[in-house]
Scaffold this motif. Structure first.
Motif, PDB file in Angstrom:
ATOM      1  N   GLN A  40       0.845  -1.195   0.000  1.00  0.00           N
ATOM      2  CA  GLN A  40       0.000   0.000   0.000  1.00  0.00           C
ATOM      3  C   GLN A  40       0.885   1.252   0.000  1.00  0.00           C
ATOM      4  N   PRO A  41       1.483   1.577  -1.140  1.00  0.00           N
ATOM      5  CA  PRO A  41       2.412   2.709  -1.188  1.00  0.00           C
ATOM      6  C   PRO A  41       1.780   4.037  -0.820  1.00  0.00           C
ATOM      7  N   ARG A  42       0.519   4.234  -1.185  1.00  0.00           N
ATOM      8  CA  ARG A  42      -0.135   5.498  -0.840  1.00  0.00           C
ATOM      9  C   ARG A  42      -0.314   5.635   0.670  1.00  0.00           C
ATOM     10  N   LYS A  43      -0.757   4.563   1.310  1.00  0.00           N
ATOM     11  CA  LYS A  43      -0.917   4.571   2.761  1.00  0.00           C
ATOM     12  C   LYS A  43       0.425   4.768   3.454  1.00  0.00           C
ATOM     13  N   TRP A  44       1.465   4.143   2.909  1.00  0.00           N
ATOM     14  CA  TRP A  44       2.797   4.212   3.512  1.00  0.00           C
ATOM     15  C   TRP A  44       3.361   5.624   3.474  1.00  0.00           C
ATOM     16  N   ARG A  45       2.965   6.423   2.473  1.00  0.00           N
ATOM     17  CA  ARG A  45       3.492   7.766   2.333  1.00  0.00           C
ATOM     18  C   ARG A  45       2.656   8.825   3.051  1.00  0.00           C
ATOM     19  N   GLU A  46       1.572   8.431   3.684  1.00  0.00           N
ATOM     20  CA  GLU A  46       0.746   9.422   4.382  1.00  0.00           C
ATOM     21  C   GLU A  46       1.534  10.063   5.525  1.00  0.00           C
ATOM     22  N   GLN A  47       1.257  11.331   5.774  1.00  0.00           N
ATOM     23  CA  GLN A  47       1.992  12.087   6.779  1.00  0.00           C
ATOM     24  C   GLN A  47       1.882  11.460   8.169  1.00  0.00           C
ATOM     25  N   SER A  48       0.689  11.099   8.569  1.00  0.00           N
ATOM     26  CA  SER A  48       0.509  10.539   9.915  1.00  0.00           C
ATOM     27  C   SER A  48       1.228   9.204  10.076  1.00  0.00           C
ATOM     28  N   VAL A  49       1.199   8.381   9.021  1.00  0.00           N
ATOM     29  CA  VAL A  49       1.865   7.073   9.081  1.00  0.00           C
ATOM     30  C   VAL A  49       3.375   7.241   9.186  1.00  0.00           C
ATOM     31  N   LYS A  50       3.940   8.111   8.359  1.00  0.00           N
ATOM     32  CA  LYS A  50       5.403   8.316   8.400  1.00  0.00           C
ATOM     33  C   LYS A  50       5.834   8.965   9.719  1.00  0.00           C
ATOM     34  N   PHE A  51       5.013   9.871  10.226  1.00  0.00           N
ATOM     35  CA  PHE A  51       5.341  10.530  11.499  1.00  0.00           C
ATOM     36  C   PHE A  51       5.395   9.513  12.640  1.00  0.00           C
ATOM     37  N   LEU A  52       4.381   8.635  12.714  1.00  0.00           N
ATOM     38  CA  LEU A  52       4.360   7.606  13.749  1.00  0.00           C
ATOM     39  C   LEU A  52       5.514   6.629  13.568  1.00  0.00           C
ATOM     40  N   GLN A  53       5.803   6.265  12.324  1.00  0.00           N
ATOM     41  CA  GLN A  53       6.906   5.348  12.047  1.00  0.00           C
ATOM     42  C   GLN A  53       8.232   5.925  12.536  1.00  0.00           C
ATOM     43  N   ASN A  54       8.462   7.203  12.267  1.00  0.00           N
ATOM     44  CA  ASN A  54       9.727   7.829  12.682  1.00  0.00           C
ATOM     45  C   ASN A  54       9.866   7.886  14.203  1.00  0.00           C
ATOM     46  N   LEU A  55       8.782   8.180  14.911  1.00  0.00           N
ATOM     47  CA  LEU A  55       8.838   8.223  16.374  1.00  0.00           C
ATOM     48  C   LEU A  55       9.117   6.846  16.963  1.00  0.00           C
ATOM     49  N   ILE A  56       8.485   5.805  16.397  1.00  0.00           N
ATOM     50  CA  ILE A  56       8.739   4.444  16.889  1.00  0.00           C
ATOM     51  C   ILE A  56      10.189   4.041  16.630  1.00  0.00           C
ATOM     52  N   GLU A  57      10.714   4.410  15.454  1.00  0.00           N
ATOM     53  CA  GLU A  57      12.114   4.100  15.151  1.00  0.00           C
ATOM     54  C   GLU A  57      13.052   4.787  16.143  1.00  0.00           C
ATOM     55  N   LEU A  58      12.774   6.035  16.489  1.00  0.00           N
ATOM     56  CA  LEU A  58      13.607   6.749  17.454  1.00  0.00           C
ATOM     57  C   LEU A  58      13.587   6.055  18.821  1.00  0.00           C
ATOM     58  N   LEU A  59      12.414   5.606  19.247  1.00  0.00           N
ATOM     59  CA  LEU A  59      12.290   4.937  20.546  1.00  0.00           C
ATOM     60  C   LEU A  59      13.064   3.624  20.565  1.00  0.00           C
ATOM     61  N   LEU A  60      12.919   2.821  19.511  1.00  0.00           N
ATOM     62  CA  LEU A  60      13.597   1.525  19.463  1.00  0.00           C
ATOM     63  C   LEU A  60      15.111   1.692  19.356  1.00  0.00           C
ATOM     64  N   ILE A  61      15.562   2.657  18.582  1.00  0.00           N
ATOM     65  CA  ILE A  61      17.006   2.897  18.459  1.00  0.00           C
ATOM     66  C   ILE A  61      17.583   3.320  19.812  1.00  0.00           C
ATOM     67  N   SER A  62      16.875   4.196  20.523  1.00  0.00           N
ATOM     68  CA  SER A  62      17.345   4.651  21.835  1.00  0.00           C
ATOM     69  C   SER A  62      17.405   3.495  22.833  1.00  0.00           C
ATOM     70  N   LEU A  63      16.376   2.635  22.844  1.00  0.00           N
ATOM     71  CA  LEU A  63      16.374   1.483  23.748  1.00  0.00           C
ATOM     72  C   LEU A  63      17.505   0.523  23.426  1.00  0.00           C
ATOM     73  N   ALA A  64      17.768   0.316  22.130  1.00  0.00           N
ATOM     74  CA  ALA A  64      18.839  -0.597  21.744  1.00  0.00           C
ATOM     75  C   ALA A  64      20.191  -0.086  22.215  1.00  0.00           C
TER      76      ALA A  64
END
Length: 500
Positions: A40-64
């Protein structure tokens, strides 16, 4: 994962276990988002989806990093992953939040996991410097926010473009509309979709569904509800986040020059008529980006070139029906009085070939004029040719022909004349035929009116007792402008002589 495996002996088992779980969670999350992007490339590029994805990545990287107790190694570069994603996909507010969060979290994690103050400053330096480098590199491509703000330099440049330009996002919402398009379709709002604003004939047009670079024809409705064909060229920009659309009315007849031609016909001045027809032909050549254009009249069963636009052609040119591509336009079906349009491209590669027609087969290149054109044209070649008949209601009046479709550098391009060129030229020839038939009708009416007026003046002279013969002589001289003298002689039967 390779680094965690390499440093496993130096990390306490409890922290190592938590670190491995965090790494597995981060890897699984990355795989899941990648699959979402494919499905679902259109869904993947939505602002809210990418924003949430980036925040989760930051949290997991920090925990690691906290679990693996790393403050002096390359893992800090991982913070640049969500930063790159934010710069590429997010708009101003969300992008700022993600980048700020990445720098702050990297700095905090550095202080918590480091034993020396110097080591604690490493993540701050890496994330800050990396962000600056990414912003510098980003200036080489178009940033979506540069078009949202109408005061930016690129928005002002596009606003001055004479043709219509609009930019849409992945949800087909309008991001930018230049002033030329506003003048044609009216005001717009960012909430509108392109098909709502442009009033496309088909809501799900192929231009929006296939964002790769392409040129197509679309019928759009103006605010006055008039349907107008547009040539639409699309280009994906901002790494595919936006679609840039160039909208130009299809090559059609210029109404101002067409009206000027009609005025010249009504004036009855032959020179004004030819000048208007020449200007009209010039506009056609320029709109179609042809190297040369010419009008042939069908006289005594053959086509003869009369008016041309472009480089001078210092030779006469005529074709019998079926001779060359130009003459082939006269060959029609037995039950039709109308010619047919012929389009042939890549003539340079087909000099010895022939083109099949429903009634005949003819040589693609008519050698009698081929060398003349190669010498007369600046390109020194004949590659593309489109010839359209000027069909009257009951006969073929002539042929309008274009040679060589030019690129932006003024050289024959590789594509030549396309299907929409044929459609446009047929429309122009149809309107031109109407004007020419109107001219024939107008001249015939003028001739009949002159004859009636002439006979009326002779009749008036006879009823009013004036010199009838002098009136006849005067009207005869007016009717035959080439004559220098007119006499009326009376025959005397007795003397068998003629007297003036």
């Amino acid at each position: 994962m390779a680094w965690a495996w390499y440093r496993a002996d130096e990390i306490p088992s409890q922290q190592l276990g938590n670190g491995w779980l965090t790494i597995i969670a981060l890897g699984s999350f990355q795989v899941a988002t990648a699959m979402l992007g494919m499905l679902q490339p259109r869904k993947w590029r939505e602002q809210s989806v990418k924003f949430l994805q980036n925040l989760i990545e930051l949290l997991l990287i920090s925990l690691a990093i906290l679990c693996l107790n790393s403050a002096n190694n390359v893992l800090w570069i991982l913070y640049l992953v969500p930063i790159v994603s934010a710069i590429r996909f997010l708009t101003d507010n969300k992008r700022t939040i993600v980048i700020s969060a990445a720098i702050v979290m990297a700095t905090l994690v550095g202080f918590l996991s480091s034993s020396r103050l110097l080591d604690a400053g490493v993540p701050l330096i890496i994330t800050t410097f990396g962000t600056l480098v990414l912003y510098v590199l980003r200036r080489l491509s178009i940033n979506p926010s540069a078009l949202v703000d109408q005061k930016t330099e690129i928005a002002q440049i596009l606003d001055q473009y004479p043709s219509g330009i609009c930019v849409i996002d992945q949800q087909r919402r309008l991001v930018f509309v230049n002033s030329s398009l506003v003048q044609q379709f009216g005001s717009w709002s960012p909430a509108q979709r392109c098909d709502q604003y442009l009033r496309c004939e088909h809501a799900n047009c192929l231009v929006c569904q296939h964002p790769q670079q392409s040129i197509s024809r679309q019928n759009l409705r103006l605010p006055n509800n008039r349907k107008v064909p547009f040539s639409v060229e699309s280009r994906a920009i901002a790494d595919g986040q936006l679609l840039l659309l160039f909208l130009k009315p299809a090559n059609a007849i210029r109404l101002d020059l067409y009206e000027h031609l009609l005025h010249a016909i009504v004036e009855g001045n032959e020179q004004s008529y030819r000048n208007a027809l020449s200007r009209f032909l010039d506009s056609i050549r320029q709109d179609f980006r042809a190297e040369t254009a010419a009008i042939f009249w069908l006289v005594d069963g053959r086509l003869q070139r009369d008016i041309c636009s472009g480089p001078p052609l210092p030779f006469t040119e005529y074709y019998e029906p079926g001779q060359g591509i130009t003459g082939l336009t006269l060959i029609s079906m037995a039950d039709s009085q109308r010619g047919c349009t012929i389009v042939v491209n890549n003539l340079g590669e087909l000099e010895s070939a022939s083109i099949s027609h429903s009634l005949t087969e003819t040589s693609v290149i008519y050698p009698k004029y081929h060398e003349h054109y190669q010498q007369a044209l600046p390109s020194r070649q004949v590659r593309h040719l489109i010839a359209a008949p000027i069909n009257g209601r009951q006969r073929i009046i002539g042929v309008l022909r274009l040679v060589n479709h030019l690129d932006q550098d003024g050289k024959p391009d590789d594509d030549g004349f396309q299907r929409f060129h044929e459609t446009d030229l047929n429309l122009i020839c149809e309107r031109l035929a109407q004007a020419l038939e109107y001219r024939e009708f107008y001249l015939e009416q003028q001739r009949q009116l002159d004859e009636i007026s002439r006979f009326y003046r002779i009749y008036a002279a006879s009823t009013q007792g004036r010199e009838v013969f002098e009136t006849i002589v005067k009207e005869a001289l007016n009717a035959f402008s080439d004559a220098s003298k007119c006499e009326i002689r009376r025959f005397d039967r007795f003397s068998q002589t003629l007297t003036v």
